[in-house]
Design a protein around this motif. Sequence first.
Motif, PDB file in Angstrom:
ATOM      1  N   PRO A   1     -16.063   1.122 -10.091  1.00 12.34           N
ATOM      2  CA  PRO A   1     -15.589  -0.541  -9.946  1.00 12.34           C
ATOM      3  C   PRO A   1     -15.476  -0.531  -7.920  1.00 12.34           C
ATOM      4  O   PRO A   1     -14.250  -0.299  -8.039  1.00 12.34           O
ATOM      5  N   PRO A   2     -15.685  -1.063  -7.274  1.00 12.49           N
ATOM      6  CA  PRO A   2     -15.554  -1.498  -5.840  1.00 12.49           C
ATOM      7  C   PRO A   2     -13.655  -1.926  -6.332  1.00 12.49           C
ATOM      8  O   PRO A   2     -13.784  -3.081  -6.662  1.00 12.49           O
ATOM      9  N   MET A   3     -13.159  -1.275  -5.140  1.00 10.80           N
ATOM     10  CA  MET A   3     -11.369  -2.252  -4.916  1.00 10.80           C
ATOM     11  C   MET A   3     -11.213  -1.502  -3.240  1.00 10.80           C
ATOM     12  O   MET A   3     -11.078  -0.514  -3.059  1.00 10.80           O
ATOM     13  N   ARG A   4      -9.948  -2.046  -3.435  1.00  7.72           N
ATOM     14  CA  ARG A   4      -9.216  -2.545  -1.888  1.00  7.72           C
ATOM     15  C   ARG A   4      -8.116  -2.963  -1.939  1.00  7.72           C
ATOM     16  O   ARG A   4      -7.336  -3.289  -3.260  1.00  7.72           O
ATOM     17  N   VAL A   5      -7.056  -1.802  -1.622  1.00  7.30           N
ATOM     18  CA  VAL A   5      -6.060  -1.195  -1.848  1.00  7.30           C
ATOM     19  C   VAL A   5      -5.052  -0.945  -1.306  1.00  7.30           C
ATOM     20  O   VAL A   5      -5.798  -0.633  -0.015  1.00  7.30           O
ATOM     21  N   PRO A   6      -3.483  -1.866  -1.201  1.00  3.75           N
ATOM     22  CA  PRO A   6      -2.580  -1.030  -0.323  1.00  3.75           C
ATOM     23  C   PRO A   6      -2.577   0.366  -0.009  1.00  3.75           C
ATOM     24  O   PRO A   6      -2.722   1.223  -1.238  1.00  3.75           O
ATOM     25  N   ALA A   7      -2.361   0.965   1.320  1.00  7.85           N
ATOM     26  CA  ALA A   7      -2.469   2.277   1.840  1.00  7.85           C
ATOM     27  C   ALA A   7      -1.726   2.202   2.546  1.00  7.85           C
ATOM     28  O   ALA A   7      -1.669   2.228   3.580  1.00  7.85           O
ATOM     29  N   LEU A   8      -1.665   3.734   3.047  1.00  8.57           N
ATOM     30  CA  LEU A   8      -1.007   4.149   3.626  1.00  8.57           C
ATOM     31  C   LEU A   8      -1.070   6.158   4.193  1.00  8.57           C
ATOM     32  O   LEU A   8      -1.455   6.943   3.646  1.00  8.57           O
ATOM     33  N   GLY A   9      -2.012   6.135   5.453  1.00 11.07           N
ATOM     34  CA  GLY A   9      -3.022   7.163   6.355  1.00 11.07           C
ATOM     35  C   GLY A   9      -1.391   8.264   6.221  1.00 11.07           C
ATOM     36  O   GLY A   9      -0.529   7.885   6.197  1.00 11.07           O
ATOM     37  N   PHE A  10      -1.862   9.489   6.181  1.00  8.65           N
ATOM     38  CA  PHE A  10      -0.867  10.280   6.534  1.00  8.65           C
ATOM     39  C   PHE A  10      -1.814  11.270   6.795  1.00  8.65           C
ATOM     40  O   PHE A  10      -2.801  12.246   6.467  1.00  8.65           O
ATOM     41  N   HIS A  11      -1.457  12.600   8.256  1.00  6.52           N
ATOM     42  CA  HIS A  11      -1.988  13.799   8.061  1.00  6.52           C
ATOM     43  C   HIS A  11      -0.809  14.766   7.550  1.00  6.52           C
ATOM     44  O   HIS A  11       0.337  14.850   7.949  1.00  6.52           O
ATOM     45  N   ALA A  12      -0.904  16.440   6.830  1.00  3.53           N
ATOM     46  CA  ALA A  12      -0.513  17.200   6.631  1.00  3.53           C
ATOM     47  C   ALA A  12      -0.567  18.652   6.772  1.00  3.53           C
ATOM     48  O   ALA A  12      -2.149  18.448   6.536  1.00  3.53           O
ATOM     49  N   ASP A  13       0.264  19.211   6.793  1.00  2.00           N
ATOM     50  CA  ASP A  13      -0.584  21.148   6.649  1.00  2.00           C
ATOM     51  C   ASP A  13      -0.750  21.811   5.239  1.00  2.00           C
ATOM     52  O   ASP A  13       0.567  19.461   4.017  1.00  2.00           O
ATOM     53  N   PHE A  14      -1.582  21.680   4.431  1.00  2.00           N
ATOM     54  CA  PHE A  14      -1.910  22.280   3.619  1.00  2.00           C
ATOM     55  C   PHE A  14      -0.501  22.644   3.163  1.00  2.00           C
ATOM     56  O   PHE A  14      -0.745  22.015   1.524  1.00  2.00           O
ATOM     57  N   ALA A  15       0.504  23.261   3.256  1.00  2.00           N
ATOM     58  CA  ALA A  15       1.236  23.937   2.523  1.00  2.00           C
ATOM     59  C   ALA A  15       1.953  22.960   1.898  1.00  2.00           C
ATOM     60  O   ALA A  15       2.674  23.168   1.304  1.00  2.00           O
ATOM     61  N   ALA A  16       2.472  21.873   2.899  1.00  2.00           N
ATOM     62  CA  ALA A  16       3.165  20.614   3.004  1.00  2.00           C
ATOM     63  C   ALA A  16       2.273  19.633   2.296  1.00  2.00           C
ATOM     64  O   ALA A  16       2.688  18.460   2.521  1.00  2.00           O
ATOM     65  N   LEU A  17       0.899  19.104   1.306  1.00  2.00           N
ATOM     66  CA  LEU A  17       0.613  18.125   1.196  1.00  2.00           C
ATOM     67  C   LEU A  17       0.913  17.795  -0.317  1.00  2.00           C
ATOM     68  O   LEU A  17       1.412  16.219   0.078  1.00  2.00           O
ATOM     69  N   THR A  18       1.447  18.408  -1.039  1.00  2.00           N
ATOM     70  CA  THR A  18       2.560  17.046  -2.483  1.00  2.00           C
ATOM     71  C   THR A  18       3.299  16.778  -1.900  1.00  2.00           C
ATOM     72  O   THR A  18       4.201  15.544  -1.738  1.00  2.00           O
ATOM     73  N   ALA A  19       4.448  17.342  -1.723  1.00  2.00           N
ATOM     74  CA  ALA A  19       5.566  16.341  -0.228  1.00  2.00           C
ATOM     75  C   ALA A  19       5.351  15.590   0.073  1.00  2.00           C
ATOM     76  O   ALA A  19       5.488  14.044   0.421  1.00  2.00           O
ATOM     77  N   THR A  20       4.294  15.694   1.127  1.00  2.00           N
ATOM     78  CA  THR A  20       3.135  14.244   2.297  1.00  2.00           C
ATOM     79  C   THR A  20       3.678  13.238   1.138  1.00  2.00           C
ATOM     80  O   THR A  20       4.209  12.390   1.578  1.00  2.00           O
ATOM     81  N   ILE A  21       2.474  14.007   0.340  1.00  2.00           N
ATOM     82  CA  ILE A  21       2.424  12.630  -0.781  1.00  2.00           C
ATOM     83  C   ILE A  21       3.787  11.925  -0.958  1.00  2.00           C
ATOM     84  O   ILE A  21       2.857  10.914  -1.271  1.00  2.00           O
ATOM     85  N   ILE A  22       4.162  12.426  -1.891  1.00  2.00           N
ATOM     86  CA  ILE A  22       5.228  12.237  -2.480  1.00  2.00           C
ATOM     87  C   ILE A  22       6.076  10.989  -1.616  1.00  2.00           C
ATOM     88  O   ILE A  22       6.708   9.777  -1.525  1.00  2.00           O
ATOM     89  N   ARG A  23       6.101  11.374  -0.492  1.00  2.00           N
ATOM     90  CA  ARG A  23       7.294  10.255   0.636  1.00  2.00           C
ATOM     91  C   ARG A  23       6.018  10.455   1.074  1.00  2.00           C
ATOM     92  O   ARG A  23       6.949   8.188   1.211  1.00  2.00           O
ATOM     93  N   GLY A  24       4.760  10.019   1.268  1.00  2.00           N
ATOM     94  CA  GLY A  24       4.284   8.638   1.693  1.00  2.00           C
ATOM     95  C   GLY A  24       4.248   7.857   0.013  1.00  2.00           C
ATOM     96  O   GLY A  24       3.969   6.544   0.461  1.00  2.00           O
TER      97      GLY A  24
END
Length: 278
Positions: free
Chosen positions: A125-148
């Motif tokens: 279904p359509p949904m609008r959510v609060p969000a925060l953009g990020f840019h990450a090196d692939f190797a640091a993707l998981t850690a970046t998501i956790i911090r975000g």
Amino acid sequence: MNDTEWLLIAEFARRCRLPVSTLRYYDRVQLLTPAAVDPVTGYRRYHLGQLPAAVTIARLRAVGTTPEAIACILRGGQAAASALADERRRLTDEITERTRSLAHLDELSGLTSFKPGVPQYVNLPPMRVPALGFHADFAALTATIIRGIATLRAQLRSHQLLPPDTEWGALLPLDLDEYVTGHVFARTSTDTPTDGLTTIALPHGPAFEITHHGSDDHLAHTYDRALTAVHLSALRPAGAVIEDYLAPPRQDSPPRVRICVQVGVADDSGSVDDGDIV
């Protein structure tokens, strides 16, 4: 000053159980310079009072601390406490990464297993959510998501918009590169106001959904099952991928990730008609 308190480099090295070459290196990087150097002979002399510093440097070097951080620690004070805390975090991250590496080896050895989900065709279904953009090196993707997610949680809390049933997720590109751009988001109740917050529209429309049970080290297997289901359905993946990080049903249960892969109908040329997919 008592001459017995002064030592040539060889004797000082013997006292602190270090090679002479190591002491010369400490001098070269300005971590521990001789207390005196004879201007005629060039002999280096150390004072017994420098022994504790030599031992401390050796201990820090043994755990991989950089010369810059060691110099800060030797100066003492609050800066030293902060540097030691940073080193502790670094080592903790290394332990976590090593543990993940061991889990990879255990998996390859057949010592551990994960529970793959069953792909299901759904209509998001359509949904609008609060969000925060990020840019990450692939190797640091998981850690970046956790911090975000931690940062987004703090933003919601500061706006007094953090209901207890909030669920967290990430919007990721279908094809990953060495540099990844995406969003973390919060699924809140439909009546939660979002004034003052950045929001995004989540992908909606047809998709294949699958729930992963286990560590994220096995996520690739679950993605493969979902994409195989897309292929067998004569559809094609399209748009972005949603990962929802679900709370485990019990405290001792493995982590769960719900993966949604958007799909569209491919024409004879292989291009995808994604209809209303955003």
